[in-house]
Design a protein around this motif. Structure first.
Motif, mmCIF file in Angstrom:
data_model
loop_
_atom_site.group_PDB
_atom_site.id
_atom_site.type_symbol
_atom_site.label_atom_id
_atom_site.label_comp_id
_atom_site.label_asym_id
_atom_site.label_seq_id
_atom_site.Cartn_x
_atom_site.Cartn_y
_atom_site.Cartn_z
ATOM 1 N N ARG A 95 -1.420 2.421 7.902
ATOM 2 C CA ARG A 95 -0.469 2.038 6.794
ATOM 3 C C ARG A 95 0.250 0.785 7.393
ATOM 4 O O ARG A 95 1.324 0.064 7.349
ATOM 5 N N ASP A 125 -4.938 6.377 9.750
ATOM 6 C CA ASP A 125 -3.713 6.394 8.883
ATOM 7 C C ASP A 125 -2.851 5.505 10.094
ATOM 8 O O ASP A 125 -1.886 5.129 8.989
ATOM 9 N N ARG A 185 1.954 -2.437 4.565
ATOM 10 C CA ARG A 185 2.985 -2.790 4.904
ATOM 11 C C ARG A 185 3.737 -4.004 5.649
ATOM 12 O O ARG A 185 4.483 -4.536 5.947
#
Length: 112
Positions: A33, A29, A37
């Protein structure tokens, strides 16, 4: 420090950005992320001796997914011959050009 709520049970303060019952993020996870980004790491290293700058190293690192990098206009890996497999063509072309240059230089020496 614990606080007592008006309804009776003890309420403990939560720290961080999420609710207290949120599951901890696993490595997958977190990586998803970061790649979605992007992360920029920047730093400078300077070596001075008696106020004389001997060495400066500027470090810039961008960690992002391919899609995010393309959105930012970064696609150098598609054009780099060593990453795209065109390096063999460049090595062969370099050899041909060196042979031609040697031949031309040999002719000039003969004319002089």
């Amino acid at each position: 420090m614990d606080r007592i709520s008006p309804s009776g049970p003890v309420v403990r303060p939560t720290y961080g950005a999420g609710p207290a019952n949120r599951e901890p993020a696993n490595l997958g996870d977190i990586l998803e992320r970061v790649l979605d980004r992007g992360v920029v790491i920047a730093g400078d290293i300077r070596v001075n001796l008696l106020d004389i700058e001997l060495l400066t190293i500027k470090l810039r690192l961008l960690i992002a997914s391919v899609e995010t990098a393309r959105e930012l206009g970064i696609d150098w890996w598609e054009h780099d011959p060593y990453l795209s497999g065109r390096d063999r063509e460049l090595v062969a072309e370099n050899r041909r050009l060196r042979r031609r240059l040697s031949a031309l230089e040999g002719r000039e020496d003969a004319d002089a």
